[in-house]
Design an enzyme around this catalytic site. Structure first.
Site, PDB file in Angstrom:
ATOM      1  N   TYR A  14       0.825  -1.210   0.000  1.00  0.00           N
ATOM      2  CA  TYR A  14       0.000   0.000   0.000  1.00  0.00           C
ATOM      3  C   TYR A  14       0.860   1.262   0.000  1.00  0.00           C
ATOM      4  CZ  TYR A  14      -2.926  -3.768   1.714  1.00  0.00           C
ATOM      5  OH  TYR A  14      -3.533  -4.975   1.877  1.00  0.00           O
ATOM      6  N   TYR A 141     -12.393  -7.232   5.801  1.00  0.00           N
ATOM      7  CA  TYR A 141     -11.178  -7.388   5.003  1.00  0.00           C
ATOM      8  C   TYR A 141     -10.925  -8.877   4.810  1.00  0.00           C
ATOM      9  CZ  TYR A 141      -6.465  -7.406   3.251  1.00  0.00           C
ATOM     10  OH  TYR A 141      -5.372  -7.649   2.458  1.00  0.00           O
ATOM     11  N   ASP A 242     -13.795 -16.075   8.441  1.00  0.00           N
ATOM     12  CA  ASP A 242     -12.405 -15.790   8.102  1.00  0.00           C
ATOM     13  C   ASP A 242     -11.661 -15.507   9.411  1.00  0.00           C
ATOM     14  OD1 ASP A 242      -9.994 -14.651   7.441  1.00  0.00           O
ATOM     15  OD2 ASP A 242     -10.786 -13.367   5.859  1.00  0.00           O
ATOM     16  N   LYS A 271      -2.137 -16.295   8.816  1.00  0.00           N
ATOM     17  CA  LYS A 271      -1.298 -15.407   9.624  1.00  0.00           C
ATOM     18  C   LYS A 271      -0.484 -16.087  10.730  1.00  0.00           C
ATOM     19  CE  LYS A 271      -2.813 -10.911   8.358  1.00  0.00           C
ATOM     20  NZ  LYS A 271      -4.081 -10.583   7.702  1.00  0.00           N
TER      21      LYS A 271
HETATM   22  C1  LIG Z   1      -4.541 -10.699   6.378  1.00  0.00           C
HETATM   23  C2  LIG Z   1      -5.895 -11.203   6.142  1.00  0.00           C
HETATM   24  C3  LIG Z   1      -6.232 -11.862   4.948  1.00  0.00           C
HETATM   25  C4  LIG Z   1      -5.264 -12.043   3.807  1.00  0.00           C
HETATM   26  O1  LIG Z   1      -4.170 -12.831   4.147  1.00  0.00           O
HETATM   27  P1  LIG Z   1      -2.808 -12.733   3.287  1.00  0.00           P
HETATM   28  O2  LIG Z   1      -1.948 -13.790   3.881  1.00  0.00           O
HETATM   29  O3  LIG Z   1      -2.302 -11.352   3.483  1.00  0.00           O
HETATM   30  O4  LIG Z   1      -3.183 -13.007   1.866  1.00  0.00           O
HETATM   31  C5  LIG Z   1      -7.534 -12.333   4.811  1.00  0.00           C
HETATM   32  N1  LIG Z   1      -8.437 -12.163   5.796  1.00  0.00           N
HETATM   33  C6  LIG Z   1      -8.147 -11.550   6.955  1.00  0.00           C
HETATM   34  C7  LIG Z   1      -9.188 -11.427   8.010  1.00  0.00           C
HETATM   35  C8  LIG Z   1      -6.864 -11.032   7.161  1.00  0.00           C
HETATM   36  O5  LIG Z   1      -6.590 -10.386   8.305  1.00  0.00           O
END
Ligand SMILES: *Cc1c(COP(=O)(O)O)cnc(C)c1O
Length: 425
Positions: A14, A141, A242, A271
């Site tokens: 970004y 997100y 997610d 993550k």
């Molecule tokens: C960081 C994140 C993603 C994307 O993961 P990347 O490994 O950066 O592709 C998807 N969903 C959530 C909730 C996130 O925090």
């Protein structure tokens, strides 16, 4: 290092190439500290974007990578399998909600979201139903690849720029009742109406459970998730959670959906899965979804990244999960939350602070004007902390191993930073 080359040739996340914000050169990292080439030692408030939950240069995780590298770094996953993948998936099946028993290993969070969305689409296709829409909430997100971006907050991810190219899904206002507030029944209204109106055409509802991360650091009431599960059952919709940011203890539960005591049909994790060592993610689903997907026209799930099930990543992830249990992550996260509870509310008395929120090892300070990034970042570095705000949000999610005194120091530096007017635009 050649910082000029970096400025002239390398994209950062970004960041503009015309006039990039300064980047600080890191020489090494250890425990909960980052060390800069210029000599500064910084207390890490970010866990390298939620990932480094055990801190850096951890002897047991180092050992895991070193020992795995000697047997194999990588082999293809098509037609082959190996102990590191089996061990990791065993643990994932065991610690995630009981109905999730099929694991798809992906190479990043965004890819695991793509996989989740494709599973939902293939599920309905196999059942002979044309369902192509997803419902989600604003301020979400889910990643930066196209399908993930299509369910990410339309304003934050500039949907208008990609109009005609990006699939258009259905956005509902995000929940407003905070985690610690009294539940407001009206919070469910928008989602309920939306589901009633569109369910026939909807494959799944996707959202981040309890904590909306990069889309606004909002922490909402578990009742929202509970009622959403019920609505999805009533209207025969799949529910995708997610947990990429929230998973592995960050919110005080191993997975945030446990706050609401619900089980999703599909779950994404990423993550923190490898303790911040390698890129890895996974999409878990139920036997029912998996078997239905594979009963369809394709006869299989149409996805298979080159580095799927990478043994190095799987092995270090397994050891990271073992460390979580061994080191009593829960009491560590509770200790951090107790400090937030005691110290963050008083920041509300400061001039520019408009809200503070916390849950588990996540602390958020919202200010009333966007921060001046280069100024505030330089202040933090000068004062020995690594905190990277965005927009009006200054937030910390430190490694679980961070000593209490360092958590207090991080908060103290935020307290000082928001009292300097040059730190705002
Ligand atoms: C960081 C994140 C993603 C994307 O993961 P990347 O490994 O950066 O592709 C998807 N969903 C959530 C909730 C996130 O925090």
């Amino acid at each position: 290092m050649d910082i000029q080359f970096d400025r002239q040739h390398i994209w950062h996340p970004y960041t503009s190439t015309i006039n990039p914000l300064p980047c600080y050169p890191v020489s090494h990292a250890d425990n909960n500290h980052l060390y800069l080439e210029t000599g500064e030692k910084l207390i890490d408030g970010m866990s390298s974007w939620w990932a480094a939950i055990h801190g850096y240069n951890h002897p047991e995780l180092n050992h895991a990578v070193e020992s795995q590298i000697k047997s194999m770094s990588h082999v293809m996953f098509g037609g082959l399998t190996h102990q590191p993948a089996v061990e990791l998936c065993k643990r994932l099946v065991k610690i995630t909600p009981p109905s999730l028993e099929k694991v798809f290993l992906a190479d990043s969070g965004s890819v695991s979201v793509e996989v989740a969305l494709k599973m939902a689409l293939q599920y309905w296709h196999a059942l002979g139903e044309a369902r192509s829409k997803f419902i989600t909430v604003r301020h979400g997100y889910h990643g930066d690849t196209f399908a993930a971006m299509s369910v990410t907050d339309p304003d934050n991810s500039m949907h208008k720029l990609y109009k005609g190219f990006l699939p258009e899904h259905i956005f509902v206002d995000s929940p407003v009742t905070g985690f610690w507030q009294e539940w407001q029944e009206s919070d469910m209204q928008g989602m309920k109406q939306c589901i009633e109106e569109h369910s026939h055409n909807v494959a799944a509802v996707i959202l981040e459970p309890i904590v909306q991360g990069a889309g606004g650091m909002r922490i909402y009431h578990p009742e929202y998730l509970r009622q959403l599960r019920t609505l999805c059952n009533q209207h025969n919709l799949l529910l995708i959670v997610d947990e990429i940011a929230t998973g592995f203890g960050r919110t005080g539960k191993l997975f945030a959906c446990e706050h609401a005591d619900i089980e999703p049909d599909i779950m994404c994790v990423g993550k923190a899965i490898t303790g911040g060592y390698m890129t890895l993610a996974a999409t878990l689903t139920t036997k029912k979804v998996a078997d239905t997907v594979c009963s369809g026209e394709a006869g299989c799930f149409m996805h298979g990244p080159t580095f799927m099930g990478n043994p190095l990543a799987c092995h270090v992830a397994t050891k990271s999960l073992d460390l979580l249990t061994k080191n009593d992550w829960q009491s560590k996260v509770e200790t951090i939350e107790a400090i937030f509870k005691k110290q963050l509310p008083s920041l509300m008395n400061l001039k520019h602070v408009s809200d503070v929120r916390y849950l588990g090892a996540i602390g958020v300070i919202e200010v009333d004007q966007p921060v001046n990034m280069p100024e505030i970042q330089a202040f933090f570095v000068k004062n020995g902390v690594w905190i990277r705000p965005f927009g009006k949000l200054i937030y910390i999610m430190p490694p679980y191993i961070t000593p209490a005194s360092d958590i207090e120091y991080l908060i103290q530096m935020i307290r000082e930073a928001v009292q300097i007017s040059a730190h705002f635009q």
